[in-house]
Design a protein around this motif. Structure first.
Motif, PDB file in Angstrom:
ATOM      1  N   SER A   1       0.831  -1.207   0.000  1.00  0.00           N
ATOM      2  CA  SER A   1       0.000   0.000   0.000  1.00  0.00           C
ATOM      3  C   SER A   1       0.867   1.259   0.000  1.00  0.00           C
ATOM      4  CB  SER A   1      -0.909   0.016   1.232  1.00  0.00           C
ATOM      5  OG  SER A   1      -1.772  -1.101   1.230  1.00  0.00           O
ATOM      6  N   VAL A   2       0.398   2.297  -0.695  1.00  0.00           N
ATOM      7  CA  VAL A   2       1.056   3.608  -0.695  1.00  0.00           C
ATOM      8  C   VAL A   2       0.327   4.476   0.332  1.00  0.00           C
ATOM      9  CG1 VAL A   2       1.657   5.631  -2.060  1.00  0.00           C
ATOM     10  CG2 VAL A   2       1.695   3.351  -3.118  1.00  0.00           C
ATOM     11  N   CYS A   3       0.997   4.829   1.413  1.00  0.00           N
ATOM     12  CA  CYS A   3       0.366   5.525   2.540  1.00  0.00           C
ATOM     13  C   CYS A   3       0.980   6.910   2.734  1.00  0.00           C
ATOM     14  CB  CYS A   3       0.534   4.705   3.830  1.00  0.00           C
ATOM     15  SG  CYS A   3      -0.063   3.001   3.687  1.00  0.00           S
ATOM     16  N   THR A   4       0.145   7.855   3.117  1.00  0.00           N
ATOM     17  CA  THR A   4       0.656   9.196   3.418  1.00  0.00           C
ATOM     18  C   THR A   4       1.444   9.164   4.729  1.00  0.00           C
ATOM     19  OG1 THR A   4      -1.408   9.719   4.566  1.00  0.00           O
ATOM     20  CG2 THR A   4      -1.271  10.295   2.227  1.00  0.00           C
ATOM     21  N   MET A   5       2.457   9.983   4.794  1.00  0.00           N
ATOM     22  CA  MET A   5       3.315  10.023   5.982  1.00  0.00           C
ATOM     23  C   MET A   5       2.723  10.974   7.020  1.00  0.00           C
ATOM     24  SD  MET A   5       5.412   7.771   5.124  1.00  0.00           S
ATOM     25  CE  MET A   5       6.524   7.905   6.517  1.00  0.00           C
TER      26      MET A   5
ATOM     27  N   ALA B   1      -5.251  -9.192  16.219  1.00  0.00           N
ATOM     28  CA  ALA B   1      -4.893  -8.055  15.364  1.00  0.00           C
ATOM     29  C   ALA B   1      -4.331  -6.911  16.201  1.00  0.00           C
ATOM     30  CB  ALA B   1      -6.120  -7.573  14.581  1.00  0.00           C
ATOM     31  N   ARG B   2      -3.400  -6.193  15.595  1.00  0.00           N
ATOM     32  CA  ARG B   2      -2.795  -5.031  16.258  1.00  0.00           C
ATOM     33  C   ARG B   2      -3.047  -3.782  15.421  1.00  0.00           C
ATOM     34  NH1 ARG B   2       0.415  -6.283  20.528  1.00  0.00           N
ATOM     35  NH2 ARG B   2       0.997  -8.497  20.762  1.00  0.00           N
ATOM     36  N   TYR B   3      -3.241  -2.665  16.112  1.00  0.00           N
ATOM     37  CA  TYR B   3      -3.542  -1.392  15.464  1.00  0.00           C
ATOM     38  C   TYR B   3      -2.621  -0.310  16.017  1.00  0.00           C
ATOM     39  CZ  TYR B   3      -7.874  -3.517  13.756  1.00  0.00           C
ATOM     40  OH  TYR B   3      -8.782  -4.329  13.128  1.00  0.00           O
ATOM     41  N   ASP B   4      -2.284   0.636  15.116  1.00  0.00           N
ATOM     42  CA  ASP B   4      -1.583   1.843  15.541  1.00  0.00           C
ATOM     43  C   ASP B   4      -1.984   2.969  14.603  1.00  0.00           C
ATOM     44  OD1 ASP B   4       0.196   1.978  13.192  1.00  0.00           O
ATOM     45  OD2 ASP B   4       1.292   0.295  14.090  1.00  0.00           O
ATOM     46  N   ARG B   5      -1.376   4.142  14.782  1.00  0.00           N
ATOM     47  CA  ARG B   5      -1.727   5.302  13.972  1.00  0.00           C
ATOM     48  C   ARG B   5      -0.450   5.937  13.409  1.00  0.00           C
ATOM     49  NH1 ARG B   5      -6.949   6.886  14.843  1.00  0.00           N
ATOM     50  NH2 ARG B   5      -6.498   9.079  14.352  1.00  0.00           N
ATOM     51  N   SER B   6       0.404   5.070  12.879  1.00  0.00           N
ATOM     52  CA  SER B   6       1.732   5.516  12.456  1.00  0.00           C
ATOM     53  C   SER B   6       1.747   6.169  11.078  1.00  0.00           C
ATOM     54  CB  SER B   6       2.701   4.322  12.461  1.00  0.00           C
ATOM     55  OG  SER B   6       2.213   3.276  11.620  1.00  0.00           O
ATOM     56  N   ASN B   7       0.730   5.975  10.242  1.00  0.00           N
ATOM     57  CA  ASN B   7       0.672   6.618   8.916  1.00  0.00           C
ATOM     58  C   ASN B   7      -0.787   6.715   8.474  1.00  0.00           C
ATOM     59  OD1 ASN B   7      -0.063   4.067   7.609  1.00  0.00           O
ATOM     60  ND2 ASN B   7       2.096   3.479   7.829  1.00  0.00           N
TER      61      ASN B   7
ATOM     62  N   CYS C   1      -2.527   5.116   6.230  1.00  0.00           N
ATOM     63  CA  CYS C   1      -3.246   3.843   6.066  1.00  0.00           C
ATOM     64  C   CYS C   1      -3.654   3.268   7.419  1.00  0.00           C
ATOM     65  CB  CYS C   1      -2.362   2.842   5.321  1.00  0.00           C
ATOM     66  SG  CYS C   1      -1.987   3.298   3.609  1.00  0.00           S
ATOM     67  N   GLU C   2      -2.746   3.324   8.392  1.00  0.00           N
ATOM     68  CA  GLU C   2      -3.054   2.783   9.712  1.00  0.00           C
ATOM     69  C   GLU C   2      -4.099   3.632  10.433  1.00  0.00           C
ATOM     70  OE1 GLU C   2      -2.270  -0.002  10.737  1.00  0.00           O
ATOM     71  OE2 GLU C   2      -0.487  -0.631   9.638  1.00  0.00           O
ATOM     72  N   ILE C   3      -4.062   4.939  10.202  1.00  0.00           N
ATOM     73  CA  ILE C   3      -5.088   5.807  10.798  1.00  0.00           C
ATOM     74  C   ILE C   3      -6.464   5.457  10.232  1.00  0.00           C
ATOM     75  CG2 ILE C   3      -5.922   8.190  10.922  1.00  0.00           C
ATOM     76  CD1 ILE C   3      -2.966   9.087  10.982  1.00  0.00           C
TER      77      ILE C   3
ATOM     78  N   ASP D   1      -9.708   4.161  12.270  1.00  0.00           N
ATOM     79  CA  ASP D   1     -10.943   4.943  12.288  1.00  0.00           C
ATOM     80  C   ASP D   1     -12.143   4.169  11.738  1.00  0.00           C
ATOM     81  OD1 ASP D   1      -9.542   7.019  13.376  1.00  0.00           O
ATOM     82  OD2 ASP D   1      -9.354   8.168  11.501  1.00  0.00           O
ATOM     83  N   ARG D   2     -11.918   3.190  10.861  1.00  0.00           N
ATOM     84  CA  ARG D   2     -13.031   2.401  10.328  1.00  0.00           C
ATOM     85  C   ARG D   2     -13.726   1.596  11.425  1.00  0.00           C
ATOM     86  NH1 ARG D   2      -9.800   1.893   5.690  1.00  0.00           N
ATOM     87  NH2 ARG D   2      -8.776   0.010   6.505  1.00  0.00           N
ATOM     88  N   LEU D   3     -13.033   1.296  12.514  1.00  0.00           N
ATOM     89  CA  LEU D   3     -13.611   0.502  13.592  1.00  0.00           C
ATOM     90  C   LEU D   3     -13.990   1.346  14.808  1.00  0.00           C
ATOM     91  CD1 LEU D   3     -11.550  -2.819  13.542  1.00  0.00           C
ATOM     92  CD2 LEU D   3     -13.713  -2.269  12.432  1.00  0.00           C
ATOM     93  N   THR D   4     -14.030   2.651  14.646  1.00  0.00           N
ATOM     94  CA  THR D   4     -14.534   3.516  15.720  1.00  0.00           C
ATOM     95  C   THR D   4     -16.074   3.442  15.722  1.00  0.00           C
ATOM     96  OG1 THR D   4     -12.647   5.002  15.414  1.00  0.00           O
ATOM     97  CG2 THR D   4     -14.537   5.881  16.580  1.00  0.00           C
ATOM     98  N   PRO D   5     -16.714   3.205  16.848  1.00  0.00           N
ATOM     99  CA  PRO D   5     -16.262   3.310  18.244  1.00  0.00           C
ATOM    100  C   PRO D   5     -15.804   2.011  18.905  1.00  0.00           C
ATOM    101  CG  PRO D   5     -18.630   3.198  18.220  1.00  0.00           C
ATOM    102  CD  PRO D   5     -18.194   3.107  16.789  1.00  0.00           C
TER     103      PRO D   5
END
Length: 207
Positions: A155-159, A180-186, A188-190, A194-198
């Motif tokens: 994937s091409v993700c924004t920095m 599964a693990r989640y973070d907000r490092s770029n 794509c990860e953000i 956010d797709r699984l909020t709340p």
């Protein structure tokens, strides 16, 4: 002298006229009873009426048509079976009865960090928004796709850095194990977070 020898040959005495040819009983031969009409008529052997073969011919034609119609059915059925086996099984109601997830949130800030349990179908647990969490998980659950799939490696993700928040999700969803693990490092990860909020805490307001 010559006359005596030639005249003495017994040619005239051969009894040709006396051969009883006229007495041969030809008219009395019973030819009218011979079944000749069935010998040269097309459609059947000698003595078999042509009309009696019509039902047999119809039956043979019907069997041939049924056999030809059934030939393409076997490959089609085999192809359908192969396509069905290639797809993951659909989610069954009995699978949903075991939906149970544990999410551990860290570095998200006060009011967000913690360990939460979530049950769906029916809903329950210590999650602060059970109905909202179950709803968003249902919306992101599709046959043949992993609800918690990671970002594809190509994937091409924004920095864009979304902060140090992390989340670890374990348990069972739709009858399948989850880890599964989640973070907000770029970017794509953000977006994945956010797709699984709340279900995962929103980062624009406290949980």
């Amino acid at each position: 002298m010559s006359d005596a020898h030639t005249s003495g040959v017994p040619t005239s005495g051969v009894p040709t006229s006396g051969v009883p040819t006229s007495g041969v009983p030809t008219s009395g031969v019973p030819t009218s009873g011979v079944p000749t009409s069935g010998a040269n008529t097309p459609g059947g052997p000698r003595g078999v009426p042509v009309s009696s073969l019509a039902p047999l011919a119809s039956l043979v034609s019907l069997v041939s048509l049924v056999a030809l119609a059934a030939v393409p059915a076997a490959p089609a059925a085999a192809a359908s079976a192969a396509a069905a086996s290639a797809m993951p099984p659909p989610v069954r109601p009995e699978d949903r009865a075991g939906d149970h997830l544990t999410v551990v949130v860290a570095h998200a800030g006060s009011g967000r960090d913690g360990t939460y349990e979530l049950f769906c179908h029916p809903g329950g647990g210590s999650h602060p928004d059970v109905s909202g969490a179950c709803r968003v998980l249902d919306e992101n659950t599709h046959w043949g796709k992993d609800t918690f799939a990671p970002v594809p490696p190509d994937s091409v993700c924004t920095m864009i850095y979304g902060g140090p928040a992390t989340a670890h999700v374990t348990g069972t969803w739709a009858g399948r194990p989850v880890g599964a693990r989640y973070d907000r490092s770029n970017g794509c990860e953000i977006g994945r977070w956010d797709r699984l909020t709340p279900f995962l805490p929103g980062m624009d307001s406290p949980v």
